[in-house]
Design an enzyme around this catalytic site. Structure first.
Site, PDB file in Angstrom:
ATOM      1  N   GLU A 116       0.824  -1.214   0.000  1.00 58.70           N
ATOM      2  CA  GLU A 116       0.000   0.000   0.000  1.00 58.70           C
ATOM      3  C   GLU A 116       0.862   1.269   0.000  1.00 58.70           C
ATOM      4  O   GLU A 116       0.363   2.354   0.295  1.00 58.70           O
ATOM      5  CB  GLU A 116      -0.940   0.019   1.230  1.00 58.70           C
ATOM      6  CG  GLU A 116      -1.792  -1.214   1.425  1.00 58.70           C
ATOM      7  CD  GLU A 116      -2.835  -1.468   0.328  1.00 58.70           C
ATOM      8  OE1 GLU A 116      -2.906  -0.666  -0.626  1.00 58.70           O
ATOM      9  OE2 GLU A 116      -3.551  -2.477   0.423  1.00 58.70           O
ATOM     10  N   HIS A 140      -2.666   2.250   8.594  1.00 56.64           N
ATOM     11  CA  HIS A 140      -3.718   1.395   8.046  1.00 56.64           C
ATOM     12  C   HIS A 140      -3.836   0.140   8.891  1.00 56.64           C
ATOM     13  O   HIS A 140      -2.829  -0.515   9.175  1.00 56.64           O
ATOM     14  CB  HIS A 140      -3.366   1.021   6.600  1.00 56.64           C
ATOM     15  CG  HIS A 140      -4.236  -0.045   6.013  1.00 56.64           C
ATOM     16  ND1 HIS A 140      -5.607   0.040   5.976  1.00 56.64           N
ATOM     17  CD2 HIS A 140      -3.930  -1.227   5.416  1.00 56.64           C
ATOM     18  CE1 HIS A 140      -6.098  -1.036   5.383  1.00 56.64           C
ATOM     19  NE2 HIS A 140      -5.099  -1.835   5.042  1.00 56.64           N
ATOM     20  N   HIS A 142      -6.766  -3.310  10.184  1.00 58.69           N
ATOM     21  CA  HIS A 142      -7.910  -4.148   9.826  1.00 58.69           C
ATOM     22  C   HIS A 142      -8.767  -4.424  11.070  1.00 58.69           C
ATOM     23  O   HIS A 142      -8.868  -5.576  11.502  1.00 58.69           O
ATOM     24  CB  HIS A 142      -7.432  -5.484   9.262  1.00 58.69           C
ATOM     25  CG  HIS A 142      -6.695  -5.413   7.961  1.00 58.69           C
ATOM     26  ND1 HIS A 142      -6.125  -6.518   7.357  1.00 58.69           N
ATOM     27  CD2 HIS A 142      -6.468  -4.374   7.122  1.00 58.69           C
ATOM     28  CE1 HIS A 142      -5.557  -6.169   6.208  1.00 58.69           C
ATOM     29  NE2 HIS A 142      -5.732  -4.857   6.049  1.00 58.69           N
ATOM     30  N   GLU A 170     -17.678  11.810  22.048  1.00 61.89           N
ATOM     31  CA  GLU A 170     -16.365  12.379  21.694  1.00 61.89           C
ATOM     32  C   GLU A 170     -16.053  12.315  20.199  1.00 61.89           C
ATOM     33  O   GLU A 170     -15.150  13.002  19.732  1.00 61.89           O
ATOM     34  CB  GLU A 170     -15.272  11.609  22.450  1.00 61.89           C
ATOM     35  CG  GLU A 170     -15.191  11.935  23.920  1.00 61.89           C
ATOM     36  CD  GLU A 170     -14.478  13.273  24.169  1.00 61.89           C
ATOM     37  OE1 GLU A 170     -13.287  13.367  23.881  1.00 61.89           O
ATOM     38  OE2 GLU A 170     -15.139  14.200  24.656  1.00 61.89           O
ATOM     39  N   HIS A 211     -12.565  -4.104   4.250  1.00 61.71           N
ATOM     40  CA  HIS A 211     -11.107  -4.194   4.342  1.00 61.71           C
ATOM     41  C   HIS A 211     -10.545  -3.568   5.639  1.00 61.71           C
ATOM     42  O   HIS A 211      -9.840  -4.242   6.384  1.00 61.71           O
ATOM     43  CB  HIS A 211     -10.479  -3.527   3.107  1.00 61.71           C
ATOM     44  CG  HIS A 211      -8.996  -3.700   3.025  1.00 61.71           C
ATOM     45  ND1 HIS A 211      -8.344  -4.069   1.877  1.00 61.71           N
ATOM     46  CD2 HIS A 211      -8.018  -3.543   3.960  1.00 61.71           C
ATOM     47  CE1 HIS A 211      -7.045  -4.168   2.107  1.00 61.71           C
ATOM     48  NE2 HIS A 211      -6.826  -3.839   3.371  1.00 61.71           N
TER      49      HIS A 211
HETATM   50  P1  13P Z   1       1.252  -5.450   3.133  1.00 60.73           P
HETATM   51  O1  13P Z   1       1.740  -6.703   3.803  1.00 60.73           O
HETATM   52  O2  13P Z   1       1.752  -5.333   1.724  1.00 60.73           O
HETATM   53  O3  13P Z   1       1.500  -4.216   3.956  1.00 60.73           O
HETATM   54  O4  13P Z   1      -0.332  -5.597   2.967  1.00 60.73           O
HETATM   55  C1  13P Z   1      -1.154  -5.701   4.071  1.00 60.73           C
HETATM   56  C2  13P Z   1      -2.442  -4.992   3.869  1.00 60.73           C
HETATM   57  O5  13P Z   1      -3.079  -4.639   4.840  1.00 60.73           O
HETATM   58  C3  13P Z   1      -2.925  -4.719   2.495  1.00 60.73           C
HETATM   59  O6  13P Z   1      -3.964  -3.785   2.509  1.00 60.73           O
HETATM   60 ZN    ZN Z   2      -5.063  -3.819   4.406  1.00 58.02          ZN
END
Ligand code: 13P
Ligand code: ZN
Length: 273
Positions: A116, A140, A142, A170, A211
């Site tokens: 990413e 980023h 998950h 908040e 995602h």
């Molecule tokens: P990477 O291992 O390339 O960082 O990918 C993980 C991910 O969250 C892809 O969106």
């Molecule tokens: Zn991801």
């Protein structure tokens, strides 16, 4: 001083490990970048190898040309970052045009930044402009509850912003502009990078359908804090939905306006009724 002992890298490692401990990073899930201050890069410079070839990014961030980024590696696991930093994170330098990079330190296993990286770089480019140069972290993750919510709400900034604001008092204080949403797309490429940075022009947090979540901030605490608040609000919403009971009261639009007045905030009026 070892690179891993410098304050910028130590803060990066701590944030990454906090994310792992929250359960936001299964396997290699998630990634993070930090745009180093010139003096922070200078402190590490003696350990940099600046002779490697450039790799095209697929995107161009002219306003970031020549800058250095601490970055997680592709296919590396957040659970291992603190234990073995140089295998799992690295420092990438952008070329003068901002359209290619090379690794100058770290990533001794895999040798490649996160898939990413184009999204991270374009997000940095846009957030630097939106914040007058203050924005430094793109994170980023998950988180389960944010992903679950993307099955239940329309994939629109207005719907998500209102729901999250109403979940917890908040939230509107932390992100008065709201959150952006990118409906499901193939990850790890240029198209999703461009779709995400378009949202980042207006929002410091962008949800990816089915995602996860991207957050931007000036430092690790505020970026992690934004992620944490959104995850918590999503968890509250899911618990309320799962209860199956009628909602008897919520935070109304007038309540949101009152918070705006009390805290001196400009709340995104497009998302208020
Ligand atoms: P990477 O291992 O390339 O960082 O990918 C993980 C991910 O969250 C892809 O969106
Ligand atoms: Zn991801």
């Amino acid at each position: 001083m070892q690179i891993t002992d410098t304050p910028a890298v130590r803060a990066f490692l701590r944030c990454a490990d906090n994310g792992w401990q929250q359960g936001w990073h299964e396997r290699n899930g998630g990634n993070m970048t930090y745009r180093m201050r010139p003096e922070e890069a200078e402190l590490c410079r003696a350990a940099f190898d600046e002779t490697g070839p450039w790799t095209p990014l697929g995107v161009r961030a002219e306003n970031l040309g020549g800058q250095y980024f601490i970055v997680t590696g592709t296919n590396r696991y957040f659970q291992n970052i603190l234990v073995c930093p140089e295998e799992n994170i690295g420092v990438a330098q952008l070329n003068a045009d901002g359209d290619a990079y090379r690794i100058v330190w770290g990533l001794t296993v895999g040798h490649k930044p996160t898939s990413e990286f184009p999204t991270h770089i374009m997000n940095h480019a846009v957030r630097v402009q939106a914040t007058g140069g203050a924005s430094r972290v793109i994170y980023h993750a998950h988180p389960v509850d944010v992903i679950a919510l993307t099955f239940l709400l329309p994939p629109e900034a207005r719907a998500f912003s209102r729901a999250l604001w109403q979940a917890m008092t908040e939230c509107v204080v932390i992100f008065p502009e709201g959150v952006g949403v990118v409906p499901w797309m193939v990850c790890g490429g240029v198209d999703i990078a461009l779709a995400t940075c378009k949202e980042m022009e207006r929002f410091a947090a962008v949800i990816w359908g089915q995602h996860g979540l991207f957050c931007a901030g000036e430092d690790f605490d505020s970026t992690f804090g934004m992620m944490h608040a959104i995850v918590k609000a999503a968890e509250i919403l899911l618990k309320v939905y799962a209860s199956g009971k009628p909602v008897l009261q919520t935070i109304t639009d007038d309540n949101l306006r009152a918070i705006g007045e009390a805290f001196g905030l400009t709340i995104n009026g497009e998302f208020l009724d």
